[in-house]
Scaffold this active site. Structure first.
Site, PDB file in Angstrom:
ATOM      1  N   GLU A   1      -6.327   7.526   0.019  1.00  0.00           N
ATOM      2  CA  GLU A   1      -6.398   7.339  -1.593  1.00  0.00           C
ATOM      3  C   GLU A   1      -7.729   7.705  -1.982  1.00  0.00           C
ATOM      4  O   GLU A   1      -8.645   7.418  -1.256  1.00  0.00           O
ATOM      5  CB  GLU A   1      -6.145   6.175  -2.360  1.00  0.00           C
TER       6      GLU A   1
ATOM      7  N   HIS B   1      -2.610   4.513  -8.344  1.00  0.00           N
ATOM      8  CA  HIS B   1      -3.076   2.905  -8.074  1.00  0.00           C
ATOM      9  C   HIS B   1      -3.538   2.177  -9.315  1.00  0.00           C
ATOM     10  O   HIS B   1      -4.467   1.785  -9.407  1.00  0.00           O
ATOM     11  CB  HIS B   1      -4.179   3.005  -7.056  1.00  0.00           C
TER      12      HIS B   1
ATOM     13  N   ARG C   1       1.487  -0.285  -0.499  1.00  0.00           N
ATOM     14  CA  ARG C   1       0.461   0.333   0.207  1.00  0.00           C
ATOM     15  C   ARG C   1       1.095   1.715   0.665  1.00  0.00           C
ATOM     16  O   ARG C   1       2.238   1.719   1.131  1.00  0.00           O
ATOM     17  CB  ARG C   1      -0.132  -0.389   1.324  1.00  0.00           C
TER      18      ARG C   1
HETATM   19  P1  NAD Z   1       3.831 -11.536  -1.298  1.00  0.00           P
HETATM   20  O1  NAD Z   1       2.822 -11.893   0.156  1.00  0.00           O
HETATM   21  O2  NAD Z   1       4.086 -12.637  -2.319  1.00  0.00           O
HETATM   22  O3  NAD Z   1       5.094 -11.117  -0.841  1.00  0.00           O
HETATM   23  C1  NAD Z   1       5.219 -10.160   0.178  1.00  0.00           C
HETATM   24  C2  NAD Z   1       6.680 -10.421   1.046  1.00  0.00           C
HETATM   25  O4  NAD Z   1       6.840  -9.169   1.837  1.00  0.00           O
HETATM   26  C3  NAD Z   1       6.717 -11.485   1.380  1.00  0.00           C
HETATM   27  O5  NAD Z   1       7.921 -12.148   1.134  1.00  0.00           O
HETATM   28  C4  NAD Z   1       7.170 -11.338   2.994  1.00  0.00           C
HETATM   29  O6  NAD Z   1       7.817 -12.148   3.556  1.00  0.00           O
HETATM   30  C5  NAD Z   1       7.680  -9.801   2.910  1.00  0.00           C
HETATM   31  N1  NAD Z   1       7.422  -9.173   4.131  1.00  0.00           N
HETATM   32  C6  NAD Z   1       6.437  -9.268   4.912  1.00  0.00           C
HETATM   33  N2  NAD Z   1       6.573  -8.274   5.987  1.00  0.00           N
HETATM   34  C7  NAD Z   1       7.814  -7.746   5.913  1.00  0.00           C
HETATM   35  C8  NAD Z   1       8.749  -7.057   6.648  1.00  0.00           C
HETATM   36  N3  NAD Z   1       8.466  -6.381   7.797  1.00  0.00           N
HETATM   37  N4  NAD Z   1       9.798  -6.543   5.999  1.00  0.00           N
HETATM   38  C9  NAD Z   1      10.223  -6.966   4.856  1.00  0.00           C
HETATM   39  N5  NAD Z   1       9.538  -8.046   4.177  1.00  0.00           N
HETATM   40  C10 NAD Z   1       8.467  -8.493   4.529  1.00  0.00           C
HETATM   41  O7  NAD Z   1       2.998 -10.234  -2.050  1.00  0.00           O
HETATM   42  P2  NAD Z   1       3.286  -9.523  -3.414  1.00  0.00           P
HETATM   43  O8  NAD Z   1       2.432 -10.519  -4.501  1.00  0.00           O
HETATM   44  O9  NAD Z   1       4.808  -9.443  -3.814  1.00  0.00           O
HETATM   45  O10 NAD Z   1       2.760  -8.170  -3.329  1.00  0.00           O
HETATM   46  C11 NAD Z   1       3.213  -7.132  -2.102  1.00  0.00           C
HETATM   47  C12 NAD Z   1       2.155  -6.345  -1.914  1.00  0.00           C
HETATM   48  O11 NAD Z   1       2.060  -5.222  -3.182  1.00  0.00           O
HETATM   49  C13 NAD Z   1       0.790  -6.502  -1.603  1.00  0.00           C
HETATM   50  O12 NAD Z   1       0.538  -6.890  -0.223  1.00  0.00           O
HETATM   51  C14 NAD Z   1      -0.103  -5.555  -1.844  1.00  0.00           C
HETATM   52  O13 NAD Z   1      -0.206  -4.688  -1.058  1.00  0.00           O
HETATM   53  C15 NAD Z   1       0.681  -4.763  -3.076  1.00  0.00           C
HETATM   54  N6  NAD Z   1       0.213  -4.545  -4.290  1.00  0.00           N
HETATM   55  C16 NAD Z   1      -0.245  -3.382  -4.942  1.00  0.00           C
HETATM   56  C17 NAD Z   1      -0.720  -3.409  -6.256  1.00  0.00           C
HETATM   57  C18 NAD Z   1      -0.997  -2.032  -6.912  1.00  0.00           C
HETATM   58  O14 NAD Z   1      -1.983  -2.068  -7.615  1.00  0.00           O
HETATM   59  N7  NAD Z   1      -0.205  -1.154  -6.631  1.00  0.00           N
HETATM   60  C19 NAD Z   1      -0.999  -4.676  -6.965  1.00  0.00           C
HETATM   61  C20 NAD Z   1      -0.474  -6.010  -6.184  1.00  0.00           C
HETATM   62  C21 NAD Z   1       0.035  -5.830  -5.022  1.00  0.00           C
END
Ligand code: NAD
Length: 302
Positions: A257, A276, A228
């Protein structure tokens, strides 16, 4: 006769929509919120006032994973369940991360116009010199589904060394999949050639990558953000890229965005932007659509 009414104002997979319509009448009219049983959203924001207006609302389905666009506090207060599609776009986003890494170090965006114009001869040998991913260190901020899946591709496809910073995973979980965990963000920033951010946007991760964190990065390093926009302080990133204290960055996401042409990052040659598109593959769209519809119906029928 469909039993429910669902608010949906964005495109979802056709088969998923057909399944939804067996159970529900679909409306995109905000004036009908008071009658809806569920909402399905992709990028749309769900505010407290929308939730409070929807007196019959039982469930909000997020098509995707980042549910920072939903007022979760208001949903909890009003006993509205929030469901999402945690696995559906993992591979799609991971592949984009690798594509952005390659794009940046092989100058693909810069080469594109020259390639189309057939400017091969006028290219000075050093101008479009690239780097390989092979044997470099990839630092992953966030070792969740996308982080870990990307680590697999980078490790097995490119022999990259993987280091992660994620306070919520254990060293044992990391060593089981052959990756190294560091305890401090600055340690990851110092050793990585590529840093990729895959954390949710929360109050703790807002501007996690700020001026202080960027200062630890190697000058030849590359920063990739597909999580994000708000996780990175864009002003600080601009300064580092403009002053060439950081080799390059690529981002699929922005704090606001879509970004406007006034966003200074977009004027830089060492910054690559995509609009995105992380989850925007036929496979992910199909799976996100079918999953969110299934989850919403399960709650309604439950
Ligand atoms: P997930 O929940 O499986 O993994 C997120 C990880 O971040 C977890 O392991 C968590 O422990 C870690 N985390 C939380 N706070 C943290 C911090 N302060 N420091 C370090 N690590 C921390 O989620 P995911 O499926 O891996 O997706 C991650 C993010 O990607 C989503 O939340 C979403 O915002 C973004 N995303 C973007 C798109 C896109 O189109 N660009 C698509 C899907 C997801």
């Amino acid at each position: 006769m469909p039993k429910y009414k669902v608010y949906l104002n964005e495109h979802i997979d056709e088969d998923a929509l057909n399944t939804l319509q067996k159970y529900a009448t679909v409306t995109n009219n905000l004036d009908e919120l008071k009658d809806i049983d569920a909402m399905i959203i992709r990028a749309e924001k769900v505010s407290r006032s929308m939730i409070e207006e929807s007196k019959k609302l039982k469930v909000i389905g997020k098509h995707g994973i980042g549910y920072d666009s939903i007022d979760i506090g208001a949903a909890k207060e009003h006993d509205v369940k929030v469901v999402y599609t945690p696995e559906a776009n993992v591979q799609s986003v991971s592949e984009l991360i690798i594509a952005l890494m390659t794009n940046v170090v092989r100058n693909i965006s810069l080469s594109f116009e020259k390639g189309k114009k057939g400017e091969n001869k006028s290219i000075a040998p050093k101008e479009l010199m690239g780097y390989q991913l092979n044997n470099k260190t990839l630092g992953l901020i966030g070792a969740g589904k996308i982080g870990l899946n990307t680590s697999k591709i980078a490790k097995h496809g490119f022999d990259m060394k993987i280091v992660v910073y994620d306070p919520f995973v254990t060293e044992q979980q990391c060593s089981q999949v052959g990756i190294e965990k560091v305890d401090r963000l600055e340690d990851l920033m110092m050793i990585a050639d590529f840093v990729s951010v895959s954390v949710p946007l929360t109050k703790d991760t807002k501007h996690l990558i700020n001026e202080r964190a960027l200062r630890f990065m190697k000058p030849h390093a590359v920063l990739i953000n597909t999580s994000r926009g708000g996780v990175i302080d864009e002003k600080a990133l601009y300064t580092f890229l403009a002053e060439k204290k950081l080799f390059a960055a690529a981002s699929d996401v922005f704090e606001h965005e879509p970004p406007t042409s006034k966003n200074p990052l977009l004027s830089l040659d060492n910054f690559v932007a995509t609009p995105h598109i992380g989850a925007n593959t036929a496979e992910a769209m199909k799976l996100m659509g079918s999953t969110v519809v299934k989850e919403v119906i399960t709650v309604l029928e439950g």
